[in-house]
Design an enzyme around this catalytic site. Structure first.
Site, PDB file in Angstrom:
ATOM      1  CD  GLU C  74      -3.072  -0.999   1.859  1.00  0.00           C
ATOM      2  OE1 GLU C  74      -3.662  -0.438   1.948  1.00  0.00           O
ATOM      3  OE2 GLU C  74      -2.879  -0.773   3.133  1.00  0.00           O
ATOM      4  CG  HIS C  93      -2.093   2.763   6.055  1.00  0.00           C
ATOM      5  ND1 HIS C  93      -3.688   3.367   5.800  1.00  0.00           N
ATOM      6  CD2 HIS C  93      -2.067   1.747   6.065  1.00  0.00           C
ATOM      7  CE1 HIS C  93      -4.444   1.971   6.175  1.00  0.00           C
ATOM      8  NE2 HIS C  93      -3.130   1.046   6.131  1.00  0.00           N
ATOM      9  CG  HIS C  95      -5.103  -1.548  10.273  1.00  0.00           C
ATOM     10  ND1 HIS C  95      -4.445  -2.989  10.023  1.00  0.00           N
ATOM     11  CD2 HIS C  95      -5.188  -1.160   9.289  1.00  0.00           C
ATOM     12  CE1 HIS C  95      -4.007  -3.042   8.616  1.00  0.00           C
ATOM     13  NE2 HIS C  95      -4.653  -1.895   8.086  1.00  0.00           N
ATOM     14  CG  HIS C 165      -8.236  -0.158   5.575  1.00  0.00           C
ATOM     15  ND1 HIS C 165      -7.868   0.021   3.851  1.00  0.00           N
ATOM     16  CD2 HIS C 165      -6.818  -0.719   5.792  1.00  0.00           C
ATOM     17  CE1 HIS C 165      -6.183  -0.134   3.310  1.00  0.00           C
ATOM     18  NE2 HIS C 165      -5.989  -0.725   4.636  1.00  0.00           N
TER      19      HIS C 165
END
Lengths: 238, 238, 238, 238
Positions: C74, C93, C95, C165
């Site tokens: 990603e 980024h 979760h 996500h």
């Protein structure tokens, strides 16, 4: 064989440190060379398991060899799922805390809320022991018949919830079963929170399948981290 | 006697590390040879208790011998429960956090949500101190009369909730009382979450009794793990 | 350059210890001298990143030099946000668990509940990958087109939620991006709790802007603490 | 004086380890010999404070002596409360997480749910900074006028909530202020949970006053435990 046993010891300790098992719960792996056998610790707390504590079993739940040490009463969970599901190579049974509520409430299925738990699609079935053992059981999978009934509830799914008890998670290998057990607990926690905010958009069938396949390719990244943390004996998650 | 004192020290530390007690709360054990006596630490934080801190008491709450160290104000919880319940050999009093809410809300009894807490069946009674001490107490069980009133609320149950205060758990031995105190807290957390998802199926009478009997047979598995963790002084749960 | 890499290693470890990333998630920093390049670890658990694991990338997501080690799938999240947002110098980024629920429920925007998270004003947009990738994605930002679509959802905001996500947070420098990632998670937890109590008064536009400016001036206070804790390898938050 | 400074250093570290402060928040103590002065760390994370970091202030918030190190911007919280409340000898300001929601929701006052937090009776008032600073503040108590307004909201209470910011707790001595700050957070967590179960029976005025007096007599029990844990640098609670 020795490498498999090492991994199984790590799996026991990882499941404790990641908050999936406490003093109770167990994890097994099928013997690749003898698919009618599996490896499982003797009856003890997973966090304390060492290589010397791993026993071999046949699918009926009999200890192999002359070892007389006490086995887990619920070893039939493992044997009967291996019998019913040739694709399954590893089984984790736990009472992981965020999952239990989904097993005791009707009409709120545990479903994949994010890409890390696509393997839950479409939803985890619930095993009601009263349907097999009647209204007066001790809640445990204490014989082959109950193990077989649990395996039927599991069907082709990856996770089966057990009402008033916990859950059982399967994988096509040990690391995948551990990964799924950890993220089943994570999913349950996230779903509990999200349901209180409002109606949830879950992963659809294709998203779930594709995300699950992707995670299978990278799960060693989590395994390596968890193993290191478990060997250090550091902080227990939650 | 020395072995019992060692166990009581471990119990104090375990209850801290498992999140049942914080700086407050206490655990006692009845003297097997003198059933009208019990052992309890002097007034201090349970996590710091050593063998030298254990005192003996008669059931009226008088310190045995000439020891002048300050006892817990609420030692009457222990004495009066031992008096009323000959079967009880150990008592844990705590403010464990997930349990307190069930003591201050009417109509939401704490009930056994899974097999680990079958001992809670049918439900934990709630002790309202206003009924015994009137509307102007300091909430504490500070004399024999209040201890006796609490024992009456407990009745034949294993756990009694104390409104605006905490709870008290009993066992037929020390390890069982500790086990029940830990899983009373676990049950409260799971039940809180489950009730928000929807109506809950609790264990029925037979499931609860059978599961409780089973756990009595395996609770050393948890005790050994908890004792090891407490002695290491590692991570505190929660 | 070496100092930047050191900071990026610290950022990886801080984000793990503060509970923003687990085995997955990543953080990058733009190359100040070559704004069309950025630094990002190879594909691995953030907690284990060392200086030797940091790779360079161009904005298309190609690894610089001849390094053949596997990059994060990603990485396009980073490249396309740097392309679309010249002011952004760092991207996180993750979760992070309390944030995920806000990405899967409609009509409950994540908004600044206190002065520590003024940067969230007016609210974090939600990226629905189905609008760009159709109904059969694997949920991941696996190519430039999806990265560009995510950057469009982000727009001029500081945080974009990704349905099913996680989330992506940006900053004008690395420490700010890390600070925002930590307090996005804190805000989500507080907001979840507050919404259950009743209607919430959020920061207004001026309060949010002023508080965010103030925090930019003092965020080294948190950074120094977090770095020390991360280097000690102590307790993981949450 | 040295003993007071030692205690203040311990208080900083305890408040961090018990989860009341993170990288932000501060605790002060009034100078017993010069009631128009108080001690407070320079602007830094509480967990890292040492004796050398403690500064003296007058009630206007001016640093005593020629020390040029940066003070906390919000030192006016302390000075103005000491001015308005001669009985107050110590002040804790924090963003402790379970308390924040009660400051942003109308009509759900923070009230004493158990005997450990009787000092909260009848309920913590809420300070709305917009009433004093208008709609465009940065939420901070950045001058004497805002400090005085906060002190007026506090009135004769022990805790004042600050909308979108945090809370401030006072005590007649340092240990009491720390004790109250810890149990304000505990009370908030318990009350949040209990309110979801149903209507709550809070302590009445006499129960609250009596329980608070009792706790004042035993709070060293908690202090000794917390200090030991903080000095060990062990697990952070929550």
């Amino acid at each position: 064989m020795s490498a498999v046993i090492d991994e199984l010891v790590d799996a026991n300790r990882i499941l404790f440190q990641q908050g999936v098992v406490d003093g109770f719960g167990h994890v097994s792996v099928r013997d690749e060379k003898h698919p009618d056998r599996f490896l499982l610790a003797r009856s003890m707390a997973p966090a304390l398991v060492t290589k010397a504590d791993i026993l071999g079993f046949d699918l009926d739940g009999n200890t192999l060899g002359r070892d007389k040490r006490a086995p887990y009463l619920e070893r039939f969970i493992h044997g009967e799922i291996y019998r019913a599901r040739p694709d399954v190579m590893s089984v984790v049974h736990s009472h992981s805390p965020c999952v239990v509520p989904f097993g005791v409430v009707s009409g709120v299925p545990l479903r994949p809320i994010c890409h890390m738990s696509g393997f839950l699609h479409p939803a985890a079935p619930v095993f009601e022991i009263r349907e097999s053992a009647g209204p007066a059981s001790d809640m445990l999978i204490r014989n082959r018949a109950l193990g077989a009934a649990l395996a039927r509830s599991l069907g082709k799914h990856t996770v089966v919830l057990m009402r008033g008890h916990g859950s059982t998670v399967v994988g096509t290998n040990l690391r995948q079963a551990v990964f799924r057990a950890v993220y089943t607990e994570v999913n349950a926690r996230l779903q509990t929170e999200a349901l209180r905010l409002g109606p949830v958009t879950f992963l659809n069938a294709e998203e779930a399948a594709n995300a699950a396949a992707m995670n299978d390719a990278v799960l060693n990244r989590a395994w390596d981290l968890w193993r290191l943390a478990a060997r250090r004996g550091g902080t227990r998650r939650r």
